[in-house]
Write an enzyme that holds these catalytic residues in place. Structure first.
Site: not given
Length: 548
Positions: A229, A341, A436
């Site tokens: 990220s 995600e 994610h």
């Protein structure tokens, strides 16, 4: 008799001395204090046999007082032996004890208290001597540039180190303490730049590793960054950062690169400075000195961190331009993202129907609305609901593929993955699938560790599950192999094709199956959409000509 007795005593003494010498040689050198450029530090036994851990090593001076918002300065030397059994303080940020998952840097048992004095790193090593030259992996945490730390339980490096690498985690400044531009900072800078303090922290940590990691058994010529990220985005930015050249040889960005988590131009220093001045005025601070006089927590709360920007020095121009010109740092890349995600965004706002999906096409894609609807058709409400979270995932995947292809274009090793495996979730918890952060427990080969936000898969269901354990062993081995050689392939692993050997819609699927192999990460219709969005929103505004 007397002569014989003396001879016998000499023989026994010699034998004892030889035995002691052998015992001393067999004793791991790293059980003793390790000498760094700044001083000696004592490690301690890790959570895996044969692993030595060194915590709380300062890699830069405390960024406090007049050093708040300055680029990191060299760490001070110390005398005696420093205790390496405790983490250094995580940087100032917002705890989240009532969120699931919690903030891993601040909300677990015995977490150190936050502080501005936070530029510390940690080392896990399997080496018995300082001569082993093992590959080095450095973790950059995610957290939207606003939270995280090298002390998070999920990123403890015992199990990765067990596979034959030296693992390093470190803290970088977050929020407005790590990402803030100000006209006075810019004017005083020898580079006429400000912002990206966190990237400066990262580069300082990498340089510390280059200078010191050999003493821990690491090879300073084989340094691999890996991060997720915001940490992955920083790796993407550092690929285009001249001051980072030569500080690492390989990168594994997971779910993010220089454009962030999507497709967009990078922010500018000028815009960042304007936002800082506006927020500072609300705090009653009319100068940089007045901002520095405020408590760090007040600054963090009152001024929003502006993330990675084109600051004029660390990032001298939008990295999209640097990449197009082929002037990025020549490092190997293994890049990818997860199939779901955007699953954490499901449920926000009113329910998505086929009518609302079609009606929102113009707002989502502007003059590419028809292209977007061709990529994401929805004949039913269920189709529309399913499609609504996919653009987030697919734009990110397109971005990751662009980075991999760009490194291949300058002759570096490049690999692309598509993580499709769905972890197990506890009953009652939101099932985010391959969401994610879902890959992180597998990357660290540590399914028993607490999870990080948002994909809070089940520790209890996964930590002893043979299928999950086998997949974690596979994924982590790919990462370790890449760190060692620039190639993730190895004995007993499904073959991973390089980017140059893949079709435009193909990637290595990390699907949890023993026979994992290449498969499709996207469609031609989606490629057309994201190529169009990049051309319209990034390439043309930046003056990037087709073919560069």
């Amino acid at each position: 008799m007397k002569t014989r007795a003396i001879a016998l005593r000499v023989a026994i003494a010699s034998a004892l001395m030889a035995s002691a010498a052998v015992a001393q040689a067999d004793q791991p050198t790293l059980a003793k204090p390790v000498t760094t450029k700044q001083g000696k530090i004592q490690g301690f036994a890790g959570n895996e046999d044969g692993i030595t851990v060194f915590k709380g090593i300062p890699f830069a001076a405390p960024p406090v007082g007049d050093l708040r918002w300055e680029q990191p300065q060299p760490p001070a030397k110390w005398s005696g032996v420093r205790d390496g059994s405790q983490y250094g303080a995580p940087c100032i940020q917002n705890p989240a004890p009532n969120r699931f998952p919690k903030n891993g840097a601040t909300d677990f048992n015995n977490a150190p208290e936050m502080s501005e004095d936070c530029l510390y790193l940690n080392v896990w090593t399997p080496a018995k001597t300082g001569k082993e030259k093992l590959p080095v992996m450095i973790w950059l945490y995610g957290g939207a540039y606003n939270e995280g730390g090298g002390n998070s339980p999920f990123s403890e490096g015992d199990k990765l180190a067990k596979k034959g690498v030296v693992l390093v985690t470190f803290n970088y400044r977050v929020g407005s303490l790590g990402f803030m531009s100000h006209p006075e900072l810019t004017a005083a800078s020898p580079h006429k730049a400000s912002g990206n303090q966190a990237l400066g922290d990262a580069i300082a940590a990498f340089k510390w590793v280059k200078e010191n990691i050999a003493a821990f058994g690491g090879d300073p010529s084989r340094v691999t960054l890996f991060g997720e990220s915001a940490g992955a985005a920083m790796i993407g930015g550092l690929v285009g950062a001249p001051p980072a050249r030569g500080t690492f040889e390989r990168g594994i960005p997971e779910s993010g690169a220089w454009m962030g988590l999507g497709i967009a131009k990078m922010g500018t220093r000028e815009a960042s400075e304007a936002r800082t001045l506006e927020a500072a005025e609300k705090l009653g601070a009319k100068s940089l000195a007045e901002l520095r006089a405020l408590p760090a927590k007040d600054v963090f709360a009152g001024i929003r961190g502006q993330g990675m920007i084109v600051d004029g020095w660390i990032i001298p121009q939008d990295v999209s331009i640097t990449i197009a010109e082929g002037k990025q740092n020549p490092v190997d890349i293994l890049a990818g993202s997860n199939a779901e995600e955007g699953s954490f965004t499901a449920g926000f706002g009113p329910p998505v129907t086929k009518e609302s999906w079609a009606a929102g096409a113009q707002q989502r894609w502007g003059d590419l609305a028809d292209v977007g609807m061709a990529a994401y058709p929805a004949a039913t409400d269920a189709d529309a609901a399913a499609a609504s979270t996919l653009p987030f995932s697919d734009a990110m995947a397109w971005h990751m593929r662009l980075l991999a292809e760009s490194q291949a274009a300058i002759g570096k090793n490049a690999w692309h993955y598509w993580f499709t495996h769905r972890p197990l979730y506890d009953p009652g918890q939101k099932d985010l699938g391959a969401g994610h952060t879902a890959e992180i427990p597998y990357v660290f080969n540590n399914l028993a560790a607490p999870r990080t936000y948002p994909a809070g898969s089940s520790v209890d269901l996964m930590k002893n599950d043979p299928v999950q354990l086998a997949f974690a062993d596979q994924v982590s081995q790919y990462w370790v192999n890449f760190a060692a050689t620039g190639n993730p392939n190895g004995e007993g692993l499904p073959k991973w094709p390089a980017v140059k050997d893949l079709g435009s819609t193909e990637a290595m699927l990390l699907d949890g199956n023993k026979g994992s192999a290449k498969g499709h990460w996207t469609t031609d219709a989606k490629l057309k959409l994201y190529e169009g969005l990049f051309e319209r929103d990034v390439a043309k505004p930046l003056g990037i000509k087709e073919g560069e």
